[in-house]
Design a protein around this motif. Structure first.
Motif, PDB file in Angstrom:
ATOM      1  N   LEU A   8       1.287-100.767  74.440  1.00  0.00           N
ATOM      2  CA  LEU A   8       0.220-101.723  74.734  1.00  0.00           C
ATOM      3  C   LEU A   8      -0.898-101.630  73.703  1.00  0.00           C
ATOM      4  CD1 LEU A   8      -0.078-101.587  78.621  1.00  0.00           C
ATOM      5  CD2 LEU A   8       0.733-103.493  77.220  1.00  0.00           C
ATOM      6  N   ASP A   9      -1.218-100.411  73.290  1.00  0.00           N
ATOM      7  CA  ASP A   9      -2.242-100.227  72.265  1.00  0.00           C
ATOM      8  C   ASP A   9      -1.829-100.911  70.966  1.00  0.00           C
ATOM      9  OD1 ASP A   9      -3.804 -98.780  74.006  1.00  0.00           O
ATOM     10  OD2 ASP A   9      -3.224 -96.813  73.183  1.00  0.00           O
ATOM     11  N   ARG A  10      -0.563-100.758  70.585  1.00  0.00           N
ATOM     12  CA  ARG A  10      -0.071-101.400  69.357  1.00  0.00           C
ATOM     13  C   ARG A  10      -0.111-102.918  69.481  1.00  0.00           C
ATOM     14  NH1 ARG A  10       4.098 -97.531  69.718  1.00  0.00           N
ATOM     15  NH2 ARG A  10       5.560 -99.217  70.243  1.00  0.00           N
ATOM     16  N   ILE A  11       0.262-103.405  70.643  1.00  0.00           N
ATOM     17  CA  ILE A  11       0.239-104.854  70.871  1.00  0.00           C
ATOM     18  C   ILE A  11      -1.191-105.375  70.778  1.00  0.00           C
ATOM     19  CG2 ILE A  11       0.584-106.651  72.621  1.00  0.00           C
ATOM     20  CD1 ILE A  11       3.077-105.043  73.536  1.00  0.00           C
ATOM     21  N   GLU A  12      -2.123-104.682  71.395  1.00  0.00           N
ATOM     22  CA  GLU A  12      -3.527-105.088  71.334  1.00  0.00           C
ATOM     23  C   GLU A  12      -4.044-105.045  69.902  1.00  0.00           C
ATOM     24  OE1 GLU A  12      -5.529-102.537  74.085  1.00  0.00           O
ATOM     25  OE2 GLU A  12      -5.034-103.807  75.806  1.00  0.00           O
ATOM     26  N   GLN A  13      -3.663-104.029  69.169  1.00  0.00           N
ATOM     27  CA  GLN A  13      -4.083-103.907  67.778  1.00  0.00           C
ATOM     28  C   GLN A  13      -3.521-105.066  66.951  1.00  0.00           C
ATOM     29  OE1 GLN A  13      -2.708-100.358  65.801  1.00  0.00           O
ATOM     30  NE2 GLN A  13      -4.488-100.320  64.434  1.00  0.00           N
ATOM     31  N   ASN A  14      -2.242-105.367  67.180  1.00  0.00           N
ATOM     32  CA  ASN A  14      -1.639-106.492  66.470  1.00  0.00           C
ATOM     33  C   ASN A  14      -2.329-107.803  66.824  1.00  0.00           C
ATOM     34  OD1 ASN A  14       0.231-104.960  65.089  1.00  0.00           O
ATOM     35  ND2 ASN A  14       1.868-105.284  66.573  1.00  0.00           N
ATOM     36  N   GLN A  18      -5.508-108.046  64.896  1.00  0.00           N
ATOM     37  CA  GLN A  18      -5.241-108.379  63.500  1.00  0.00           C
ATOM     38  C   GLN A  18      -4.888-109.851  63.355  1.00  0.00           C
ATOM     39  OE1 GLN A  18      -2.182-105.552  62.480  1.00  0.00           O
ATOM     40  NE2 GLN A  18      -3.654-103.959  61.922  1.00  0.00           N
ATOM     41  N   ILE A  19      -4.117-110.371  64.289  1.00  0.00           N
ATOM     42  CA  ILE A  19      -3.754-111.786  64.260  1.00  0.00           C
ATOM     43  C   ILE A  19      -5.005-112.649  64.419  1.00  0.00           C
ATOM     44  CG2 ILE A  19      -2.556-113.601  65.554  1.00  0.00           C
ATOM     45  CD1 ILE A  19      -0.326-111.503  66.090  1.00  0.00           C
ATOM     46  N   GLN A  20      -5.869-112.272  65.339  1.00  0.00           N
ATOM     47  CA  GLN A  20      -7.114-113.011  65.546  1.00  0.00           C
ATOM     48  C   GLN A  20      -7.974-113.006  64.285  1.00  0.00           C
ATOM     49  OE1 GLN A  20      -8.046-115.008  67.797  1.00  0.00           O
ATOM     50  NE2 GLN A  20      -6.630-114.597  69.447  1.00  0.00           N
ATOM     51  N   GLN A  21      -8.052-111.860  63.614  1.00  0.00           N
ATOM     52  CA  GLN A  21      -8.812-111.764  62.371  1.00  0.00           C
ATOM     53  C   GLN A  21      -8.200-112.659  61.301  1.00  0.00           C
ATOM     54  OE1 GLN A  21      -8.871-107.587  61.461  1.00  0.00           O
ATOM     55  NE2 GLN A  21     -10.537-107.142  62.902  1.00  0.00           N
ATOM     56  N   SER A  22      -6.877-112.664  61.218  1.00  0.00           N
ATOM     57  CA  SER A  22      -6.202-113.518  60.239  1.00  0.00           C
ATOM     58  C   SER A  22      -6.462-114.988  60.530  1.00  0.00           C
ATOM     59  CB  SER A  22      -4.689-113.252  60.248  1.00  0.00           C
ATOM     60  OG  SER A  22      -4.408-111.949  59.817  1.00  0.00           O
ATOM     61  N   ILE A  23      -6.415-115.344  61.789  1.00  0.00           N
ATOM     62  CA  ILE A  23      -6.689-116.733  62.173  1.00  0.00           C
ATOM     63  C   ILE A  23      -8.124-117.107  61.798  1.00  0.00           C
ATOM     64  CG2 ILE A  23      -7.018-118.265  64.163  1.00  0.00           C
ATOM     65  CD1 ILE A  23      -4.576-116.845  65.441  1.00  0.00           C
ATOM     66  N   GLN A  24      -9.052-116.216  62.035  1.00  0.00           N
ATOM     67  CA  GLN A  24     -10.452-116.473  61.691  1.00  0.00           C
ATOM     68  C   GLN A  24     -10.614-116.648  60.182  1.00  0.00           C
ATOM     69  OE1 GLN A  24     -12.950-117.103  63.716  1.00  0.00           O
ATOM     70  NE2 GLN A  24     -14.353-117.362  62.013  1.00  0.00           N
ATOM     71  N   GLN A  25      -9.973-115.788  59.404  1.00  0.00           N
ATOM     72  CA  GLN A  25     -10.050-115.904  57.949  1.00  0.00           C
ATOM     73  C   GLN A  25      -9.449-117.216  57.477  1.00  0.00           C
ATOM     74  OE1 GLN A  25      -8.012-112.314  56.810  1.00  0.00           O
ATOM     75  NE2 GLN A  25      -9.905-111.131  56.623  1.00  0.00           N
ATOM     76  N   LEU A  26      -8.302-117.578  58.023  1.00  0.00           N
ATOM     77  CA  LEU A  26      -7.676-118.845  57.644  1.00  0.00           C
ATOM     78  C   LEU A  26      -8.549-120.038  58.020  1.00  0.00           C
ATOM     79  CD1 LEU A  26      -3.959-118.125  58.583  1.00  0.00           C
ATOM     80  CD2 LEU A  26      -4.922-118.346  56.283  1.00  0.00           C
ATOM     81  N   SER A  27      -9.198-119.943  59.145  1.00  0.00           N
ATOM     82  CA  SER A  27     -10.101-121.001  59.582  1.00  0.00           C
ATOM     83  C   SER A  27     -11.264-121.147  58.597  1.00  0.00           C
ATOM     84  CB  SER A  27     -10.627-120.689  60.979  1.00  0.00           C
ATOM     85  OG  SER A  27     -11.592-121.616  61.363  1.00  0.00           O
TER      86      SER A  27
END
Length: 69
Positions: A8-14, A17-26
């Protein structure tokens, strides 16, 4: 059950990271769209200036031709 917690910790971390990538792409997308908008506006202005100059030259030629008649 420690493996579930770890997983669960790994999933939350991923997910973070996905949210950060989406923000950067935005942010990149917004900046790119602004650049495109500026470019389009500059091209529009340049086109308008060319049309104005062409019309001005056309009037000058017509005037000179009418003078010769």
């Amino acid at each position: 059950m420690w493996w579930r917690s770890s997983r669960l910790d790994r999933i939350e971390q991923n997910m973070e990271q996905i949210q950060q990538s989406i923000q950067q792409l935005s942010e990149i997308s917004i900046a790119t769209n602004r650049r495109i908008d500026r470019f389009v506006e500059e091209m529009r202005e340049s086109h308008r200036e060319q049309i104005d100059r062409t019309e001005q030259l056309q009037r000058a030629v017509e005037y000179l031709l009418s003078k010769d008649s």
